[in-house]
Structures are given as C-alpha cells and as structure tokens.
Design a protein around this motif. Structure first.
Motif, mmCIF file in Angstrom:
data_model
loop_
_atom_site.group_PDB
_atom_site.id
_atom_site.type_symbol
_atom_site.label_atom_id
_atom_site.label_comp_id
_atom_site.label_asym_id
_atom_site.label_seq_id
_atom_site.Cartn_x
_atom_site.Cartn_y
_atom_site.Cartn_z
ATOM 1 N N GLY A 58 0.592 3.822 -4.763
ATOM 2 C CA GLY A 58 0.624 2.791 -3.728
ATOM 3 C C GLY A 58 -0.241 3.089 -2.522
ATOM 4 O O GLY A 58 -1.142 3.912 -2.555
ATOM 5 N N ASP A 59 0.087 2.394 -1.450
ATOM 6 C CA ASP A 59 -0.738 2.455 -0.238
ATOM 7 C C ASP A 59 -0.866 3.864 0.328
ATOM 8 O O ASP A 59 -1.844 4.172 1.007
ATOM 9 C CB ASP A 59 -0.117 1.572 0.859
ATOM 10 N N VAL A 60 0.131 4.711 0.079
ATOM 11 C CA VAL A 60 0.135 6.033 0.705
ATOM 12 C C VAL A 60 -0.913 6.977 0.094
ATOM 13 O O VAL A 60 -1.231 8.020 0.655
ATOM 14 C CB VAL A 60 1.566 6.649 0.615
ATOM 15 N N ARG A 67 -5.791 -1.420 -1.605
ATOM 16 C CA ARG A 67 -4.348 -1.208 -1.389
ATOM 17 C C ARG A 67 -3.654 -2.569 -1.446
ATOM 18 O O ARG A 67 -3.566 -3.281 -0.451
ATOM 19 C CB ARG A 67 -4.118 -0.544 -0.038
ATOM 20 N N LEU A 68 -3.172 -2.900 -2.637
ATOM 21 C CA LEU A 68 -2.564 -4.207 -2.889
ATOM 22 C C LEU A 68 -1.275 -4.010 -3.672
ATOM 23 O O LEU A 68 -1.069 -2.962 -4.300
ATOM 24 C CB LEU A 68 -3.524 -5.084 -3.709
ATOM 25 N N THR A 69 -0.433 -5.041 -3.678
ATOM 26 C CA THR A 69 0.808 -4.966 -4.450
ATOM 27 C C THR A 69 0.535 -4.715 -5.936
ATOM 28 O O THR A 69 1.148 -3.828 -6.538
ATOM 29 C CB THR A 69 1.635 -6.256 -4.241
ATOM 30 N N PRO A 70 -0.374 -5.470 -6.593
ATOM 31 C CA PRO A 70 -0.565 -5.218 -8.030
ATOM 32 C C PRO A 70 -1.181 -3.861 -8.350
ATOM 33 O O PRO A 70 -0.922 -3.316 -9.429
ATOM 34 C CB PRO A 70 -1.488 -6.354 -8.492
ATOM 35 N N THR A 71 -1.983 -3.274 -7.431
ATOM 36 C CA THR A 71 -2.528 -1.943 -7.738
ATOM 37 C C THR A 71 -1.429 -0.893 -7.611
ATOM 38 O O THR A 71 -1.377 0.066 -8.377
ATOM 39 C CB THR A 71 -3.738 -1.580 -6.840
HETATM 40 C C1 LIG Z 1 0.120 -8.095 6.549
HETATM 41 C C2 LIG Z 1 -0.088 -7.654 5.121
HETATM 42 C C3 LIG Z 1 -0.399 -8.608 4.171
HETATM 43 C C4 LIG Z 1 -0.594 -8.226 2.856
HETATM 44 N N1 LIG Z 1 -0.890 -9.186 1.927
HETATM 45 C C5 LIG Z 1 -1.053 -8.838 0.645
HETATM 46 C C6 LIG Z 1 -1.317 -9.830 -0.329
HETATM 47 O O1 LIG Z 1 -1.444 -11.018 -0.031
HETATM 48 N N2 LIG Z 1 -1.458 -9.430 -1.616
HETATM 49 C C7 LIG Z 1 -1.336 -8.121 -1.995
HETATM 50 O O2 LIG Z 1 -1.457 -7.835 -3.183
HETATM 51 N N3 LIG Z 1 -1.075 -7.158 -1.089
HETATM 52 C C8 LIG Z 1 -0.921 -7.481 0.224
HETATM 53 N N4 LIG Z 1 -0.664 -6.520 1.161
HETATM 54 C C9 LIG Z 1 -0.621 -5.124 0.720
HETATM 55 C C10 LIG Z 1 0.724 -4.806 0.067
HETATM 56 O O3 LIG Z 1 1.770 -5.206 0.921
HETATM 57 C C11 LIG Z 1 0.773 -3.310 -0.181
HETATM 58 O O4 LIG Z 1 -0.366 -2.891 -0.888
HETATM 59 C C12 LIG Z 1 2.009 -2.941 -0.961
HETATM 60 O O5 LIG Z 1 3.172 -3.361 -0.278
HETATM 61 C C13 LIG Z 1 2.049 -1.423 -1.155
HETATM 62 O O6 LIG Z 1 3.249 -1.059 -1.743
HETATM 63 P P1 LIG Z 1 3.854 0.385 -1.457
HETATM 64 O O7 LIG Z 1 5.125 0.459 -2.242
HETATM 65 O O8 LIG Z 1 2.811 1.414 -1.673
HETATM 66 O O9 LIG Z 1 4.128 0.428 0.105
HETATM 67 P P2 LIG Z 1 5.148 -0.440 0.958
HETATM 68 O O10 LIG Z 1 5.382 -1.791 0.373
HETATM 69 O O11 LIG Z 1 4.621 -0.356 2.365
HETATM 70 O O12 LIG Z 1 6.506 0.348 0.831
HETATM 71 C C14 LIG Z 1 6.655 1.625 1.424
HETATM 72 C C15 LIG Z 1 8.118 1.751 1.837
HETATM 73 O O13 LIG Z 1 8.355 3.092 2.244
HETATM 74 C C16 LIG Z 1 9.122 3.063 3.427
HETATM 75 N N5 LIG Z 1 8.879 4.336 4.147
HETATM 76 C C17 LIG Z 1 7.802 4.686 4.873
HETATM 77 N N6 LIG Z 1 7.961 5.925 5.370
HETATM 78 C C18 LIG Z 1 9.166 6.370 4.920
HETATM 79 C C19 LIG Z 1 9.900 7.575 5.091
HETATM 80 N N7 LIG Z 1 9.434 8.590 5.824
HETATM 81 N N8 LIG Z 1 11.084 7.685 4.477
HETATM 82 C C20 LIG Z 1 11.585 6.673 3.723
HETATM 83 N N9 LIG Z 1 10.942 5.504 3.537
HETATM 84 C C21 LIG Z 1 9.755 5.360 4.131
HETATM 85 C C22 LIG Z 1 8.633 1.845 4.167
HETATM 86 O O14 LIG Z 1 9.578 1.405 5.110
HETATM 87 C C23 LIG Z 1 8.442 0.855 3.021
HETATM 88 O O15 LIG Z 1 9.636 0.168 2.726
HETATM 89 C C24 LIG Z 1 -0.464 -6.862 2.490
HETATM 90 C C25 LIG Z 1 -0.149 -5.907 3.450
HETATM 91 C C26 LIG Z 1 0.042 -6.299 4.764
HETATM 92 C C27 LIG Z 1 0.385 -5.256 5.788
#
Ligand SMILES: Cc1cc2nc3c(=O)[nH]c(=O)nc-3n(C[C@H](O)[C@H](O)[C@H](O)COP(=O)(O)OP(=O)(O)OC[C@H]3O[C@@H](n4cnc5c(N)ncnc54)[C@H](O)[C@@H]3O)c2cc1C
Length: 208
Positions: A58-60, A67-71
């Motif tokens: 994911g994004d991290v 950095r997208l939801t489907p990736t």
């Molecule tokens: C404004 C915006 C619009 C977007 N629009 C799109 C879109 O239209 N289409 C698309 O595909 N993608 C979109 N994205 C990108 C998409 O949201 C991310 O790529 C996706 O959510 C990444 O998923 P993830 O699980 O890696 O991270 P996240 O969804 O960010 O989940 C990470 C989780 O970890 C939690 N966390 C963080 N630190 C800690 C910690 N220390 N301890 C415990 N928990 C923690 C956070 O609170 C969060 O709940 C958008 C992003 C933003 C900001």
C-alpha cells in the motif's frame, strides 16, 4: 502567485499536488530492523521489508507504482499468495490506470506520452475522440485521446481527457495487458452505442 524563487505569475487556479507523506517516523520501525526512506518502507520485489518475515503493501511502501486503492489491493493479494505458498515469483504489476477526477476528467494508463517522447521504441498518435466518437463523447468537444504504441504496434499506454475518460480507460486495461492485436479486436463485440465501445473500434486503425 509568487514562487519560492521569487517569480510571479497570474493563474486562474492553483492546484496543490504535493502528495502524501508516509506516517512511519514515530513508530520506531528501525528498532526491529525495518528500514525506511523518504518514500516509505523499503521492500524488495517480493514485498518483503528488510526483515524477511515482515511484508508491507500500500501507500506506506517506497515505490514508483501509483499509490491507489487497486494497487494496494493488488499488493496485498500478492502477499497473501506468497504466504499461502501459491507463488514464489516476484510481484509483476500490470499496466495501472489512474484518473484525475477534475472537470474534464483525465485518465492515464501504461507508458505515458512523456516517457514515449524520450524513447525511440514508442510512437504516439492523437485520436480526436470528440470528433470521431461524437455520440460516445456526449458532445464533449474537448475529448481527446493520445495512444502509445510499441514497435510491434501493440498498445502500451494512453492518456485521455474528457468526461468519459474514467470509463473508457478501463476498456484499455485488457487490450494493453493481453497485448491485443487488430485480429483480437475483430473477434470482440462490445455493447453499442456506448463510449467504451468506440475507442476499441478506433484502435483497429492503429494496432498490428
Ligand atoms: C484525498 C484522496 C483521494 C484519493 N482518491 C483515490 C481514488 O479516487 N482512487 C484510488 O484508487 N485511490 C485514491 N486515493 C488513494 C487511496 O486512498 C490509497 O492509495 C489507499 O487508501 C491506500 O491504502 P492503504 O491501506 O495503503 O492506506 P490507508 O487507506 O491510508 O490505510 C492505512 C490505515 O493505517 C492507519 N494507521 C496509520 N498509522 C498507524 C499506526 N501507527 N498504527 C495503527 N494504524 C495506523 C490509518 O489510520 C489508516 O486507517 C486517494 C487518497 C486521498 C488522500
């Protein structure tokens, strides 16, 4: 508007596209040996961090993939396959479509026109989607598509602008990932008249 270098210029709009910063600094990953850099958690081509039994997705993750939801989902499913013993291969990303939900919409997939301009192996073609796909672009007179073909005349990328761009970029996903030829498109029937049918029909003029 004034830039940090002191120049000033007039603009109708200003977009803040500074992106997101990985939230890794205060969870002490270094103490367990998980290394990070400015882009996030460092992983290898198996999504393993610098501690082999700890994976990241994911994004991290520090990566160039969008950095997208489907990736994120793709990486997590890949890690699940690794853990379940279904694969030992490196992660192999397909072409990733991305959309900017502005008005008009913008979409991009695969090799960008900028990358193509720097490489002899690609050719870029303009498709005037507004004119050629009049019904499909819903009178969106600005709708345009640029496609990138490789030397084998396979579609490897596209950039689209127009209200229907987010929907029609999805029709290009299998065409790029499965290296469709003109013959493959000839054997394919899409619902008509729809915006998503129009672009593959136009592509027949370009593919090998
Ligand atoms: C404004 C915006 C619009 C977007 N629009 C799109 C879109 O239209 N289409 C698309 O595909 N993608 C979109 N994205 C990108 C998409 O949201 C991310 O790529 C996706 O959510 C990444 O998923 P993830 O699980 O890696 O991270 P996240 O969804 O960010 O989940 C990470 C989780 O970890 C939690 N966390 C963080 N630190 C800690 C910690 N220390 N301890 C415990 N928990 C923690 C956070 O609170 C969060 O709940 C958008 C992003 C933003 C900001």
């Amino acid at each position: 508007m004034k830039t940090s270098k002191g120049s000033t210029f007039q603009a109708d709009m200003v977009f803040d596209t500074t992106g997101r910063v990985p939230n890794t600094h205060d969870i002490n990953l270094a103490s367990i040996g998980v290394e990070t850099n400015r882009g996030g958690v460092i992983v290898n081509d198996h999504m393993q961090t610098t501690v082999a039994h700890i994976y990241a997705s994911g994004d991290v993750v520090a990566k160039t993939i969008p950095r997208l939801t489907p990736t994120t989902t793709f990486e997590s499913l890949y890690i699940a396959d690794i853990l379940l013993g279904h694969t030992t291969a490196s992660i192999a990303y397909p072409a990733v479509p991305s959309v900017t939900f502005t008005l008009p919409r913008m979409a991009q997939i695969g090799v960008s026109t900028a990358e193509a301009a720097d490489a002899d192996e690609y050719n870029v073609y303009d498709i005037n989607f507004a004119q050629l796909g009049m019904f499909a672009s819903h009178h969106d007179t600005e709708a345009k598509v640029k496609i990138v073909l490789n030397q084998q005349k396979q579609l490897v990328g596209a950039t689209l602008i127009g209200d229907v761009a987010p929907e029609i970029v999805n029709t290009l996903v299998p065409i790029i990932n499965h290296k469709y030829t003109k013959a493959d498109l000839n054997k394919t029937i899409y619902a008509f008249p729809t915006p998503s049918a129009m672009l593959p029909m136009l592509l027949m003029n370009f593919l090998a």
